[in-house]
Design an enzyme around this catalytic site. Structure first.
Site, PDB file in Angstrom:
ATOM      1  N   LYS A   1      -5.050  20.838  26.842  1.00  0.00           N
ATOM      2  CA  LYS A   1      -5.491  19.901  26.087  1.00  0.00           C
ATOM      3  C   LYS A   1      -6.958  19.931  25.840  1.00  0.00           C
ATOM      4  O   LYS A   1      -7.597  19.653  24.565  1.00  0.00           O
ATOM      5  CB  LYS A   1      -5.228  18.398  26.859  1.00  0.00           C
ATOM      6  CG  LYS A   1      -5.652  17.411  25.955  1.00  0.00           C
ATOM      7  CD  LYS A   1      -6.826  16.831  26.617  1.00  0.00           C
ATOM      8  CE  LYS A   1      -7.620  15.792  25.729  1.00  0.00           C
ATOM      9  NZ  LYS A   1      -8.819  15.243  26.221  1.00  0.00           N
TER      10      LYS A   1
ATOM     11  N   ASP B   1      -3.126  14.031  23.940  1.00  0.00           N
ATOM     12  CA  ASP B   1      -3.589  13.336  25.187  1.00  0.00           C
ATOM     13  C   ASP B   1      -2.663  12.212  25.453  1.00  0.00           C
ATOM     14  O   ASP B   1      -1.624  12.302  24.820  1.00  0.00           O
ATOM     15  CB  ASP B   1      -5.008  12.919  25.019  1.00  0.00           C
ATOM     16  CG  ASP B   1      -4.935  11.939  23.629  1.00  0.00           C
ATOM     17  OD1 ASP B   1      -4.041  11.551  23.146  1.00  0.00           O
ATOM     18  OD2 ASP B   1      -6.020  11.261  23.508  1.00  0.00           O
TER      19      ASP B   1
END
Length: 221
Positions: free
Chosen positions: A120, A138
């Site tokens: 991420k 996220d």
DNA sequence: ATCCCGAGGG
DNA sequence: CCCTCTGGAT
């Protein structure tokens, strides 16, 4: 959500916010990497509060290494998971100096080799700093993608791959920020504000009971 | 699956 | 009080 709805979904988000940007504060690529690393399970407001004190003192790998771990921890103490983050940021700075001349690398492999940097965080840096059409999934994007039916998936990676295949190419570069901001301010985790949601017409989610605020708005407007 | 872990909101 | 916040490493 079908492809026509997805098109309308992003056209609507773009109309309200043509050039979305991250709310993390940074002035160079290293600061961006550090801020994103610190933002894990923390609000950007909280991260900014700490980096506004830290970056004027140390905003390069060398300066943070020189600062030392105990003083770095002092700057980060108000952020959740601060001990882990201080250690990871310190080791990341040492690796940047040893392997990359103190610069932030531009490849996913090199980024993910840094302590505290996973898929991420690497995706955010690749997108925001280097303009790559990545999708960093996220907590907000995972929730919004599943709740709306935009890109349902059991894991962040599954959602990421589905988003990459479904989001129209012209919207892909900014889709990350549109979905983040929509999740933060409208499609909130506890109480999604469906009564003021601009993309509700194309959303699969229907709240079981109308929130009190929604009723108040209906009777007063 | 579990740990890390403070601040802010409801 | 409880939940959530631009997750990552073990």
């Amino acid at each position: 959500m079908n492809q026509a709805s997805i098109q309308a979904f992003f056209a609507t988000l773009k109309a309200a916010n043509p050039h979305p940007v991250t709310e993390l504060q940074y002035t160079n690529v290293f600061e961006l990497l550090a801020a994103v690393l610190l933002s894990a399970q923390a609000t950007d407001v909280g991260v900014n509060k700490a980096t506004r004190r830290l970056f004027p003192v140390a905003n390069t790998p060398a300066a943070i290494v020189a600062l030392g771990l105990p003083r770095l921890e002092d700057y980060l103490r108000t952020i959740g998971l601060y001990r882990t983050k201080a250690k990871n940021l310190m080791q990341t700075c040492q690796l940047l100096l040893e392997r990359h001349g103190g610069r932030v690398p531009r490849t996913r492999e090199a980024l993910e080799a840094l302590p505290g940097v996973g898929r991420k965080t690497a995706n955010v840096v690749l997108n925001v700093a280097f303009g790559e059409p990545t999708m960093a999934v996220d907590t907000h994007i995972f929730r919004v993608s599943n709740r709306t039916g935009l890109a349902p998936g059991k894991t962040p990676l599954a959602v990421e791959l589905k988003l990459l295949s479904r989001v129209p190419p012209e919207y892909l570069p900014d889709a990350h920020h549109w979905l983040i901001l929509h999740g933060r301010y409208v499609c909130q985790a506890r109480l999604p504000r469906c009564w003021e949601c601009s993309v509700a017409p194309w959303c699969d989610y229907r709240p079981k009971s109308i929130a009190p605020q929604a009723r108040a708005n209906q009777t007063t407007s």
